[in-house]
Design a protein around this motif. Structure first.
Motif, short mmCIF file in Angstrom:
data_model
loop_
_atom_site.label_atom_id
_atom_site.label_comp_id
_atom_site.label_asym_id
_atom_site.label_seq_id
_atom_site.Cartn_x
_atom_site.Cartn_y
_atom_site.Cartn_z
N THR A 29 -51.86 79.33 -23.27
CA THR A 29 -53.18 79.14 -22.65
C THR A 29 -53.71 80.46 -22.11
O THR A 29 -54.89 80.80 -22.32
N LEU A 30 -52.86 81.21 -21.43
CA LEU A 30 -53.27 82.52 -20.92
C LEU A 30 -53.69 83.44 -22.07
O LEU A 30 -54.74 84.09 -22.00
N ALA A 31 -52.88 83.49 -23.10
CA ALA A 31 -53.15 84.39 -24.23
C ALA A 31 -54.42 83.97 -24.97
O ALA A 31 -55.26 84.82 -25.30
N ARG A 32 -54.57 82.68 -25.22
CA ARG A 32 -55.76 82.19 -25.92
C ARG A 32 -57.02 82.52 -25.14
O ARG A 32 -58.00 83.04 -25.69
N ASN A 33 -57.02 82.26 -23.84
CA ASN A 33 -58.20 82.52 -23.03
C ASN A 33 -58.47 84.01 -22.89
O ASN A 33 -59.64 84.43 -22.79
N PHE A 56 -51.72 82.23 -7.47
CA PHE A 56 -50.51 81.62 -8.03
C PHE A 56 -50.16 82.12 -9.42
O PHE A 56 -48.99 82.14 -9.79
N TYR A 57 -51.14 82.48 -10.22
CA TYR A 57 -50.90 82.78 -11.63
C TYR A 57 -50.88 84.26 -11.98
O TYR A 57 -50.66 84.61 -13.14
N ALA A 58 -51.12 85.11 -11.03
CA ALA A 58 -51.25 86.54 -11.31
C ALA A 58 -50.02 87.14 -11.99
O ALA A 58 -50.16 87.89 -12.95
N SER A 59 -48.83 86.81 -11.54
CA SER A 59 -47.63 87.42 -12.14
C SER A 59 -47.45 86.99 -13.59
O SER A 59 -47.12 87.81 -14.45
N ASP A 60 -47.67 85.71 -13.89
CA ASP A 60 -47.58 85.24 -15.27
C ASP A 60 -48.67 85.87 -16.13
O ASP A 60 -48.42 86.30 -17.25
N ALA A 61 -49.87 85.94 -15.58
CA ALA A 61 -50.99 86.52 -16.33
C ALA A 61 -50.74 87.99 -16.64
O ALA A 61 -50.97 88.44 -17.76
N ARG A 62 -50.27 88.73 -15.67
CA ARG A 62 -50.01 90.15 -15.90
C ARG A 62 -48.90 90.36 -16.92
O ARG A 62 -48.95 91.28 -17.72
N ARG A 67 -48.47 92.34 -22.14
CA ARG A 67 -47.85 92.47 -23.46
C ARG A 67 -48.89 92.51 -24.56
O ARG A 67 -48.73 93.16 -25.58
N MET A 68 -49.98 91.79 -24.35
CA MET A 68 -51.04 91.72 -25.35
C MET A 68 -51.94 92.94 -25.34
O MET A 68 -52.55 93.26 -26.36
N GLN A 69 -52.04 93.59 -24.22
CA GLN A 69 -53.04 94.65 -24.02
C GLN A 69 -53.10 95.68 -25.15
O GLN A 69 -54.18 95.94 -25.67
#
Length: 85
Positions: A29-33, A56-62, A67-69
């Motif tokens: 979901t993070l990657a798709r968005n 709550f989601y910052a660490s997972d998002a980063r 990795r995608m950047q």
């Protein structure tokens, strides 16, 4: 595949499968968005910025988006190609 969201989901799953052994649905979901945000098609404008600052989601998002950047332009291009097919 004609839906941009489906194309982004497929691209995100392929990329994450090559990076992580166990791909979590939340990571997809993070990657798709994030891909959709780069294409100015995310449901939430400025998704990457907002999720990277989320309490709550910052660490997972980063972790995922970090990795995608380096591959984001390629991932966006692959998504557009799939959507056009």
């Amino acid at each position: 595949m004609t839906d941009l969201r489906q194309a982004a989901d497929s691209t995100a799953r392929e990329f994450l499968a090559g990076v992580y052994r166990n791909v979590r649905e939340f990571d997809v979901t993070l990657a798709r968005n994030a891909i959709l945000d780069c294409l100015f098609s995310a449901e939430e404008p400025d998704f990457i910025r907002d999720v990277a600052q989320h309490r709550f989601y910052a660490s997972d998002a980063r972790r995922v988006i970090g990795r995608m950047q380096p591959h984001m332009v390629e991932l966006a291009g692959r998504t557009l190609t799939k959507a056009a097919a």
